[in-house]
Write an enzyme that holds these catalytic residues in place. Structure first.
Site, PDB file in Angstrom:
ATOM      1  N   SER A  68       0.824  -1.217   0.000  1.00  0.00           N
ATOM      2  CA  SER A  68       0.000   0.000   0.000  1.00  0.00           C
ATOM      3  C   SER A  68       0.857   1.265   0.000  1.00  0.00           C
ATOM      4  O   SER A  68       2.009   1.256   0.443  1.00  0.00           O
ATOM      5  CB  SER A  68      -0.915   0.017   1.229  1.00  0.00           C
ATOM      6  OG  SER A  68      -1.700  -1.145   1.253  1.00  0.00           O
TER       7      SER A  68
HETATM    8  N1  SAM Z   1      -0.364  -5.301   4.112  1.00  0.00           N
HETATM    9  C1  SAM Z   1       0.326  -5.537   2.886  1.00  0.00           C
HETATM   10  C2  SAM Z   1       1.672  -4.877   2.840  1.00  0.00           C
HETATM   11  O1  SAM Z   1       2.058  -4.189   3.786  1.00  0.00           O
HETATM   12  O2  SAM Z   1       2.362  -5.087   1.834  1.00  0.00           O
HETATM   13  C3  SAM Z   1      -0.477  -5.155   1.666  1.00  0.00           C
HETATM   14  C4  SAM Z   1      -1.590  -6.070   1.459  1.00  0.00           C
HETATM   15  S1  SAM Z   1      -2.162  -6.247  -0.189  1.00  0.00           S
HETATM   16  C5  SAM Z   1      -2.892  -4.703  -0.495  1.00  0.00           C
HETATM   17  C6  SAM Z   1      -3.513  -7.357   0.159  1.00  0.00           C
HETATM   18  C7  SAM Z   1      -3.081  -8.731   0.580  1.00  0.00           C
HETATM   19  O3  SAM Z   1      -4.217  -9.418   1.101  1.00  0.00           O
HETATM   20  C8  SAM Z   1      -2.555  -9.587  -0.558  1.00  0.00           C
HETATM   21  O4  SAM Z   1      -1.293 -10.078  -0.255  1.00  0.00           O
HETATM   22  C9  SAM Z   1      -3.581 -10.711  -0.670  1.00  0.00           C
HETATM   23  O5  SAM Z   1      -3.043 -11.935  -1.095  1.00  0.00           O
HETATM   24  C10 SAM Z   1      -4.090 -10.767   0.756  1.00  0.00           C
HETATM   25  N2  SAM Z   1      -5.398 -11.424   0.936  1.00  0.00           N
HETATM   26  C11 SAM Z   1      -6.515 -11.299   0.187  1.00  0.00           C
HETATM   27  N3  SAM Z   1      -7.488 -12.068   0.716  1.00  0.00           N
HETATM   28  C12 SAM Z   1      -6.978 -12.670   1.825  1.00  0.00           C
HETATM   29  C13 SAM Z   1      -7.499 -13.569   2.799  1.00  0.00           C
HETATM   30  N4  SAM Z   1      -8.743 -14.033   2.766  1.00  0.00           N
HETATM   31  N5  SAM Z   1      -6.674 -13.976   3.790  1.00  0.00           N
HETATM   32  C14 SAM Z   1      -5.385 -13.532   3.859  1.00  0.00           C
HETATM   33  N6  SAM Z   1      -4.841 -12.686   2.963  1.00  0.00           N
HETATM   34  C15 SAM Z   1      -5.640 -12.252   1.961  1.00  0.00           C
END
Ligand code: SAM
Length: 220
Positions: A68
């Protein structure tokens, strides 16, 4: 460039990021500003983002996922009103950057990621950078992490159609949860405060996140 000069260069970029992207836009939480001055975002952004790790934007980290924008990380972290004894659950480890920022402030971070390669890579980066108070779980984060609950604070870093019920159940009394909630293409940050038996909701800045995929999220 000598390694020491390179590190000083990154330190300068972090200082500039904090001043121009965070303080100038109203971020005031001292702990958040200190954490973001310290965490090596370039390590979490990875070599493919060399040169723009501290830019004012979200970045591609592969597997159609993103790290992000620094401002969004700061806003979400500030809204959590963290204290140093908190145990925090993050859903969506991604690059690991947000978890590292949290871990600079709180006692323990539990982070859940559904994509194996991202979870493994983030784990490696936590070890490499000396973050010892972060645990990573490979799972559907919409189910939370029941064995570790309750959590003082919960942060969802992917776009949810609504707050997953299991996460509300795993939030401590008087706990705070922050999540981007809306449709798949645009959301706003929703803050939930569990006040005894009641839930208070407030909406904050508009945002765009990749979707939360899972049992209580969007279909794959
Ligand atoms: N917090 C992260 C960072 O600091 O880089 C950015 C997160 S990214 C915008 C969203 C993340 O959520 C992705 O890695 C995606 O694979 C994960 N995601 C989506 N659905 C999910 C779920 N049900 N459980 C765990 N992770 C999930």
């Amino acid at each position: 460039m000598a390694p020491e000069d390179k590190e000083n260069n990154y330190k300068d970029m972090r200082e500039e990021m904090v001043t121009t992207q965070l303080i100038r836009r109203g971020i005031r939480d001292f702990n958040v500003l200190c954490a973001m001055r310290k965490v090596p975002r370039h390590v979490f952004a990875g070599p493919s983002n060399a040169g723009r790790a501290y830019a004012d934007m979200a970045l591609d980290i592969g597997m159609h996922q993103t790290i992000s924008q620094p401002y969004m990380v700061a806003v979400m972290t500030e809204l959590l009103a963290l204290s140093n004894s908190d145990k925090v659950l993050e859903i969506g480890t991604g690059s690991g950057y947000q978890a590292a920022v949290l871990s600079e402030i709180v006692a323990r971070v539990c982070t859940v990621e559904r994509i194996e390669s991202l979870a493994v890579e983030a784990k490696g980066k936590f070890a490499e950078s000396g973050y010892e108070n972060i645990d990573v779980k490979l799972a559907d984060g919409t189910l939370g992490w029941p064995e570790e609950s309750p959590f003082d604070k919960i942060i969802i870093t992917a776009a949810a159609p609504d707050i997953p019920e299991p996460l509300i159940a795993q939030l401590a009394t008087y706990g705070i949860l922050i999540a981007p909630v809306g449709d798949r293409h645009s959301q706003s940050l929703l803050k939930i405060v569990k006040d005894g038996e009641t839930i208070q909701k407030s909406h904050h800045v508009p945002c765009i996140f990749v979707p939360l995929i899972g049992k209580y999220g969007w279909a794959d």
